[in-house]
Write an enzyme that holds these catalytic residues in place. Structure first.
Site: not given
Ligand code: BES
Ligand code: MN
Ligand code: MN
Length: 455
Positions: A88, A152
């Site tokens: 991500d 994250e």
């Protein structure tokens, strides 16, 4: 090793093309509109891992975005390395400040410009290509597992549950992460620690509705003024944080440690010029590297309220808001500091307003010993490919899952980052130098080779 070099040289352009394809997927975890892109990105990561030659690769659904797990097991009696990374990325805004599309990667002056190029697609992808190198040249001597998550950048809200529920699957002798920076290609370094985080949001309410600032102004406290004063009181004249108890648990570095840190080269003029500031700021008594490494901080991440649209509106707003985060250093606990922050904000609020402070997310700091087998393997790997011993330094950013990995998997985490502080992480025009990308791919196989022997 020559076989690795030959293989990597022959496949260099393909490695890059594959990374560029990954960078074209706008996998922004924070925005729900990108949910399909997140799924597509996880699928792409899984496919690339399968092509690299893993035995199995799986997508594990979570309450949020999926985790990609993969493994290549050569011998259960050999050491196992768990590679962690994240697919991500941070939102790309403000878009108008990008020189090219954040999800249309371009290469200029040997640098890849795209959101996620360094944080962390470019960096975890080095591990996929290092694994491919080891498998395709028949030189893999240890077991390698991959855990590439998709949350994250939003605080890994579902990863701890995944790790706790899959301890057997993830079992390893060390965790290897490339999601941080080194000093430069000329001066390699290894992070021996990362800071933790406590992130809160504050809502200050004054009058029960927005008011005419002429009719009521002067008679009713303005919540923006009050919030600004409260915020300003959080640092004293030495830029020390004023919250009682904030520094209580800070692990102070020894003079020896500080002397060692001071060896890392630092050019203050270059630093200032790069950022466009005339003077540096920070806690009195500490150097810039110490301020971002061994000291905790408090930052305003956002502040808003009242009228911010076009033109002028004479309004005395009902509410003001701020997003505030503290970076924590070893021994400080995220929950404890969050609690301190919230209680302090509530306490200093004057009776003119009501205050609501809530937690966003947190994460524990991390410190890794330089005498561990994993650190030694990383240092030796860098020595081999850089021709210099890496300098141990503290990273200022946070990867909250590190402390959980250490606790749940009972092994050390090594932070072998190949990015640079100037790579514009989370900023417009994020970049990753091709030289760093290829250096990472060259170095990582040595880590496995050395860890296979000594892990
Ligand atoms: N890769 C960074 C962390 C990092 C950056 C470590 C530079 C060392 C040097 C990571 O993706 C990140 O941005 N983490 C967030 C934490 C989070 C909970 C959103 C951070 O540090 O703000
Ligand atoms: Mn990252
Ligand atoms: Mn990040």
């Amino acid at each position: 090793m020559d076989v690795w070099k030959d293989y990597q040289l022959k496949n260099k352009d393909r490695f890059l093309e594959e990374l560029l394809a990954l960078l074209r997927i706008p996998s922004v975890s924070a925005k729900s509109e990108h949910k399909p892109d997140m799924a597509a990105c996880a699928e792409a990561v899984k496919q690339r891992l399968l092509e690299a030659g893993v035995d199995k690769a799986e997508i594990h659904a979570t309450a949020g975005h999926p985790v990609v797990y993969a493994e290549k097991m050569v011998d259960p009696n050999k050491p196992t390395v768990l590679v962690y990374g994240h697919y991500d990325v941070q939102p790309a805004e403000p878009l108008e400040l990008w020189k090219s599309g954040p999800f249309e990667p371009v290469i200029i002056d040997g640098k890849i410009f795209a959101r996620g190029s360094c944080d962390d697609k470019g960096q975890f992808y080095m591990h996929v290509k290092a694994l491919e190198t080891l498998i395709k040249t028949n030189t893999l001597e240890n077991n390698i597992k991959f855990c590439i998550e998709g949350e994250e950048e939003v605080g890994s809200p579902n990863l701890s549950k995944f790790v706790k529920a899959n301890k057997e699957l993830l079992a390893a002798d060390c965790v290897l992460i490339s999601d941080s920076a080194m000093i430069s290609l000329d001066t390699p370094s290894l992070d021996i620690g990362l800071r933790g985080l406590s992130y809160i949001e504050v809502e200050v309410t004054g009058p029960n509705r927005d008011l005419h600032s002429g009719v009521y102004g002067g008679a009713v406290a303005n919540p923006i003024t009050i919030l600004a004063k409260m915020i300003a009181s959080l640092h004293d004249e030495n830029n020390h944080i004023t919250i009682p108890g904030f520094y209580d648990d800070v692990l102070e570095s020894s003079d020896d440690e500080r002397a060692l840190m001071a060896k890392a080269p630092f050019d203050e003029k270059e630093y200032k010029d790069d950022l466009g500031v005339k003077e540096l700021w920070g806690e009195k008594g500490f150097s810039t590297n110490e301020r971002t490494g061994i000291r905790p901080t408090l930052e305003l991440n956002g502040i808003w309220g009242g009228y911010t649209g076009e033109g002028a509106k004479t309004v005395l707003p009902s509410k003001a808001f701020a997003k505030i985060s503290a970076r924590l250093v070893p021994n400080q606990g995220s929950e404890k500091i969050t609690d301190l922050l919230i209680k302090h904000i509530e306490k200093i609020a004057p009776a003119y307003v009501t205050v609501k402070a809530t937690l966003h997310h947190g994460g524990e700091p991390y410190l890794t010993p330089i005498d561990s087998a994993a650190y030694k393997a990383a240092a030796k790997a860098m020595e081999t490919t850089f021709g210099k011993t890496p300098i141990p330094v503290r990273g200022g950013g946070s990867i909250p899952i590190c402390s959980l990995f250490e606790k749940e998997l009972d092994c050390k985490v090594v932070l072998m980052g190949f990015g640079l502080d100037s790579d514009n992480l989370h900023s417009p025009n994020e970049k990753f130098d091709l030289a760093n990308f290829y250096k990472g791919i060259e170095t990582i196989p040595y880590f496995h080779k050395f860890f296979a022997k000594e892990g």
